[in-house]
Design a protein around this motif. Structure first.
Motif, PDB file in Angstrom:
ATOM      1  N   ASP A 217       0.799  -1.215   0.000  1.00 26.49           N
ATOM      2  CA  ASP A 217       0.000   0.000   0.000  1.00 26.49           C
ATOM      3  C   ASP A 217       0.836   1.271   0.000  1.00 26.49           C
ATOM      4  O   ASP A 217       0.301   2.351  -0.232  1.00 26.49           O
ATOM      5  CB  ASP A 217      -0.945   0.017   1.200  1.00 26.49           C
ATOM      6  CG  ASP A 217      -2.134  -0.909   1.036  1.00 26.49           C
ATOM      7  OD1 ASP A 217      -2.865  -1.116   2.015  1.00 26.49           O
ATOM      8  OD2 ASP A 217      -2.340  -1.426  -0.086  1.00 26.49           O
ATOM      9  N   ASP A 218       2.116   1.158   0.263  1.00 29.42           N
ATOM     10  CA  ASP A 218       2.995   2.320   0.222  1.00 29.42           C
ATOM     11  C   ASP A 218       3.447   2.659  -1.188  1.00 29.42           C
ATOM     12  O   ASP A 218       4.140   3.664  -1.381  1.00 29.42           O
ATOM     13  CB  ASP A 218       4.232   2.086   1.087  1.00 29.42           C
ATOM     14  CG  ASP A 218       3.918   2.050   2.569  1.00 29.42           C
ATOM     15  OD1 ASP A 218       4.757   1.549   3.334  1.00 29.42           O
ATOM     16  OD2 ASP A 218       2.843   2.535   2.967  1.00 29.42           O
TER      17      ASP A 218
ATOM     18  N   ARG B 221      -3.037   3.811  -3.761  1.00 28.25           N
ATOM     19  CA  ARG B 221      -3.925   4.037  -2.630  1.00 28.25           C
ATOM     20  C   ARG B 221      -3.682   5.426  -2.071  1.00 28.25           C
ATOM     21  O   ARG B 221      -2.535   5.874  -1.968  1.00 28.25           O
ATOM     22  CB  ARG B 221      -3.697   2.988  -1.542  1.00 28.25           C
ATOM     23  CG  ARG B 221      -4.575   3.148  -0.322  1.00 28.25           C
ATOM     24  CD  ARG B 221      -4.398   1.982   0.627  1.00 28.25           C
ATOM     25  NE  ARG B 221      -4.964   0.764   0.068  1.00 28.25           N
ATOM     26  CZ  ARG B 221      -6.236   0.403   0.193  1.00 28.25           C
ATOM     27  NH1 ARG B 221      -7.091   1.168   0.861  1.00 28.25           N
ATOM     28  NH2 ARG B 221      -6.654  -0.734  -0.348  1.00 28.25           N
ATOM     29  N   SER B 222      -4.736   6.094  -1.701  1.00 27.15           N
ATOM     30  CA  SER B 222      -4.653   7.421  -1.117  1.00 27.15           C
ATOM     31  C   SER B 222      -5.762   7.585  -0.099  1.00 27.15           C
ATOM     32  O   SER B 222      -6.940   7.362  -0.403  1.00 27.15           O
ATOM     33  CB  SER B 222      -4.756   8.507  -2.189  1.00 27.15           C
ATOM     34  OG  SER B 222      -4.703   9.793  -1.613  1.00 27.15           O
ATOM     35  N   GLU B 223      -5.373   7.950   1.109  1.00 29.68           N
ATOM     36  CA  GLU B 223      -6.320   8.205   2.190  1.00 29.68           C
ATOM     37  C   GLU B 223      -7.308   7.059   2.370  1.00 29.68           C
ATOM     38  O   GLU B 223      -8.506   7.269   2.551  1.00 29.68           O
ATOM     39  CB  GLU B 223      -7.049   9.528   1.960  1.00 29.68           C
ATOM     40  CG  GLU B 223      -6.122  10.729   1.935  1.00 29.68           C
ATOM     41  CD  GLU B 223      -6.849  12.035   1.720  1.00 29.68           C
ATOM     42  OE1 GLU B 223      -6.219  13.085   1.894  1.00 29.68           O
ATOM     43  OE2 GLU B 223      -8.049  12.015   1.394  1.00 29.68           O
ATOM     44  N   GLY B 224      -6.788   5.856   2.304  1.00 29.78           N
ATOM     45  CA  GLY B 224      -7.598   4.683   2.548  1.00 29.78           C
ATOM     46  C   GLY B 224      -8.392   4.174   1.370  1.00 29.78           C
ATOM     47  O   GLY B 224      -9.049   3.131   1.486  1.00 29.78           O
ATOM     48  N   SER B 225      -8.354   4.870   0.261  1.00 28.47           N
ATOM     49  CA  SER B 225      -9.094   4.454  -0.915  1.00 28.47           C
ATOM     50  C   SER B 225      -8.143   3.929  -1.974  1.00 28.47           C
ATOM     51  O   SER B 225      -7.059   4.478  -2.163  1.00 28.47           O
ATOM     52  CB  SER B 225      -9.913   5.606  -1.483  1.00 28.47           C
ATOM     53  OG  SER B 225     -10.885   6.050  -0.553  1.00 28.47           O
TER      54      SER B 225
ATOM     55  N   TYR C  63      -7.258   3.059  -5.940  1.00 34.53           N
ATOM     56  CA  TYR C  63      -7.528   3.593  -7.260  1.00 34.53           C
ATOM     57  C   TYR C  63      -6.927   2.674  -8.302  1.00 34.53           C
ATOM     58  O   TYR C  63      -5.820   2.173  -8.137  1.00 34.53           O
ATOM     59  CB  TYR C  63      -6.966   5.008  -7.400  1.00 34.53           C
ATOM     60  CG  TYR C  63      -7.582   5.989  -6.436  1.00 34.53           C
ATOM     61  CD1 TYR C  63      -8.712   6.719  -6.791  1.00 34.53           C
ATOM     62  CD2 TYR C  63      -7.050   6.169  -5.165  1.00 34.53           C
ATOM     63  CE1 TYR C  63      -9.296   7.605  -5.904  1.00 34.53           C
ATOM     64  CE2 TYR C  63      -7.626   7.052  -4.269  1.00 34.53           C
ATOM     65  CZ  TYR C  63      -8.747   7.768  -4.643  1.00 34.53           C
ATOM     66  OH  TYR C  63      -9.326   8.644  -3.756  1.00 34.53           O
TER      67      TYR C  63
ATOM     68  N   LEU D  32       1.051   8.273  -6.332  1.00 33.88           N
ATOM     69  CA  LEU D  32      -0.396   8.156  -6.442  1.00 33.88           C
ATOM     70  C   LEU D  32      -0.836   7.652  -7.805  1.00 33.88           C
ATOM     71  O   LEU D  32      -2.021   7.374  -8.001  1.00 33.88           O
ATOM     72  CB  LEU D  32      -1.065   9.505  -6.155  1.00 33.88           C
ATOM     73  CG  LEU D  32      -0.778  10.102  -4.774  1.00 33.88           C
ATOM     74  CD1 LEU D  32      -1.476  11.441  -4.630  1.00 33.88           C
ATOM     75  CD2 LEU D  32      -1.219   9.138  -3.677  1.00 33.88           C
TER      76      LEU D  32
END
Length: 126
Positions: free
Chosen positions: A32-33, A55-59, A61, A107
């Motif tokens: 996730d990083d 992944r960004s802010e728990g979501s 993509y 991102l």
């Protein structure tokens, strides 16, 4: 140093399916990083992006090249530190060497990728 190892390539008939795996190994690696993308290349042609997962802010993509939308799907298994590319309805033009790549803290997969696997060959032919 992050190591990425692709597997799952092979020979498949048109219309068939194949699932590629990208196993990551490095102390402290957390998928996730990273933004993780799949790319493919045919000799004589430029490498093209196939998919990207970030992944960004728990979501989460996901994005796909227009040529594979609706047919290819990327996913991850955090427990196994593995990213997958599920391919279906394969076409001869999908043939090529497929690479996974990761960009730490990214991102998207539009910028430079930091780590690359050695690739796995996919051949779609009768």
């Amino acid at each position: 140093q992050l190591r990425l190892v692709e597997s799952g390539g092979g020979l498949v008939q048109p219309g068939g399916s194949l699932r590629l795996s990208c196993a990551a190994s490095s102390g402290g690696f957390v998928v996730d990083d990273y933004a993780v993308g799949w790319f493919r290349q045919v000799p004589g042609k430029e490498r093209e992006g196939v998919s990207c997962m970030s992944r960004s802010e728990g979501s989460a993509y996901y994005s796909y090249a227009p040529s594979v939308q609706g047919r290819f799907f990327t996913s991850r298994d955090n427990a196994e530190n593995t990213v997958y590319l599920q391919m279906r309805s394969l076409k001869p033009e999908d043939s090529g060497t497929y690479y996974c790549a990761a960009a730490r803290g990214a991102l998207d997969c539009l910028g430079g990728m930091d780590y690359w696997g050695a690739g796995t060959l996919v051949t779609v032919s009768s």
